[in-house]
Design an enzyme around this catalytic site. Structure first.
Site, PDB file in Angstrom:
ATOM      1  N   GLY A   1       0.915  -1.258   0.008  1.00 57.82           N
ATOM      2  CA  GLY A   1       0.108   0.123   0.098  1.00 57.82           C
ATOM      3  C   GLY A   1       0.890   1.196   0.079  1.00 57.82           C
TER       4      GLY A   1
ATOM      5  N   GLY B   1       0.472  -5.173   0.684  1.00 49.79           N
ATOM      6  CA  GLY B   1      -0.824  -5.132  -0.107  1.00 49.79           C
ATOM      7  C   GLY B   1      -0.578  -5.979  -1.374  1.00 49.79           C
TER       8      GLY B   1
ATOM      9  CD  GLU C   1       2.570  -5.966   6.545  1.00 54.22           C
ATOM     10  OE1 GLU C   1       2.078  -5.592   5.312  1.00 54.22           O
ATOM     11  OE2 GLU C   1       3.145  -6.641   6.776  1.00 54.22           O
TER      12      GLU C   1
ATOM     13  CG  ASP D   1      -2.951  -4.774   6.406  1.00 50.18           C
ATOM     14  OD1 ASP D   1      -1.744  -5.134   5.691  1.00 50.18           O
ATOM     15  OD2 ASP D   1      -3.715  -3.923   5.980  1.00 50.18           O
TER      16      ASP D   1
END
Length: 353
Positions: free
Chosen positions: A70, A119, A142, A150
């Site tokens: 992301g 992502g 992350e 995530d």
């Protein structure tokens, strides 16, 4: 951003029986913004009942990678500006897309060639047919920015052999193509020079052979992953109940690899590590991807709204690049008991699904 600009960042076209989706932001290794997520979602919705599209192929432009993750620089700017609602909108759209890919009624084939992280794993990792190459570098990094995996990453990590899910989730270590197949993040290894021929075969093969059978014609056996040889020390250390005890076990092993891993963990955000360990272990016992995404959404929005480490981690690694984050708290010893509980119990509004 104009519609045409957003569209240019995702190339949508059909070739024979193939619907092709190419992330087209190569200057950022195809990092995802909300408009790109919306464009991918719109294309998949349009093709759902289109009888001319039998298979969907997802890849990235530019040669460096499918998707670096992301757009965390934009995420940092949103949070600092107090735009948590926009941040929540981004994550809801992204996770809905992750679930759509996993549940899509037509086979989705993903080329996780080059860098595919964060992502990017959310796109490629839940496809029906996941292909890696000799150039693949996959990771859920992350914790390096004080955050937690995530995009369904905890679902994949929780199903990796032994305690490798805890290892890769906490350290953010990079897997090569062979590692990704071994860990369950990918299904097939195809040399990068054969990807174009594979996409043509998927698009124009005349007989009714399914995509999996077509991929097998291009699949090769990579050099074996080194992970099985590391399972003993990783499983022994990363089965410990807390991050502090994992580090203690690593230090007690007295090997170079274990000591380096302990040193790495001691430099990462104590809160992010603790929340991540809790999330991977929770996901291991969940019934499906959507439940894992809901658990991730709770934790992610807790970081966005309640804890400073995410903003500080992005600042230190990506914005200012001083590589000197000030974590809160700075050490594992200063964490409260069950420090993962507030993130685990957080109730974000609106709900994810």
């Amino acid at each position: 951003m104009t519609d045409s600009h957003a569209a240019s960042r995702v190339l949508v076209r059909t070739e024979g029986a193939l619907g092709r989706l190419t992330l087209n932001r190569p200057e950022a290794i195809n990092a995802l913004d909300v408009e790109m997520i919306q464009a991918l979602t719109a294309a998949l919705n349009a093709w759902r009942d289109d009888t001319d599209v039998q298979i969907v192929l997802l890849d990235g432009a530019g040669g460096r990678g499918m998707c670096a993750g992301g757009d965390v620089r934009a995420l940092h700017a949103q949070i600092v500006a107090g735009q948590a609602e926009q941040t929540a909108e981004f994550f809801r759209a992204e996770y809905a897309l992750n679930a759509m890919i996993a549940e899509y009624p037509k086979p989705v084939v993903a080329f996780a060639d080059g860098i595919t992280m964060g992502g990017g794993i959310g796109l490629a990792g839940h496809a029906a047919i996941r292909i890696v190459t000799e150039r693949s570098q996959l990771a859920m990094p992350e914790t390096r920015i004080g955050f937690t995996p995530d995009v369904g990453g905890t679902w994949l990590l929780g199903r990796a052999p032994g305690r490798l899910g805890e290892y890769f989730g906490l350290t953010g270590a990079v897997m090569n193509g062979a590692d990704a197949v071994y860990l369950g993040f990918a299904d097939h290894y195809v040399p990068s020079e054969r990807l174009e021929a594979l996409s043509e075969a998927l698009a124009f093969r005349a007989d009714p052979t399914g995509p999996s059978e077509i991929v097998l014609l291009f699949d090769e056996t990579p050099e074996p992953s080194q992970l099985p040889a590391s399972r003993e020390w990783i499983d022994e250390a990363f089965s410990a109940p807390t991050v502090s005890e994992i580090i203690e076990r690593l230090q007690a092993q007295g090997t170079t690899d274990a000591a380096a891993t302990a040193d790495l963990l001691e430099g990462l955000a104590p809160t992010g590590l603790t929340v991540t360990l809790d999330a991977v272990r929770e996901a291991r016992d969940l019934p499906g991807l959507r439940a894992a995404l809901e658990g991730e959404y709770r934790r992610v929005m807790w970081f966005v709204n309640e804890h400073p480490d995410l903003v500080e981690g992005i600042r230190a690694q990506i914005v200012d690049k001083d590589r000197n984050p000030k974590w809160d708290p700075p050490t594992l010893a200063e964490l409260t008991p069950d420090a993962g509980a507030p993130a685990r119990a957080y109730v974000p509004q609106p709900a994810l699904f």
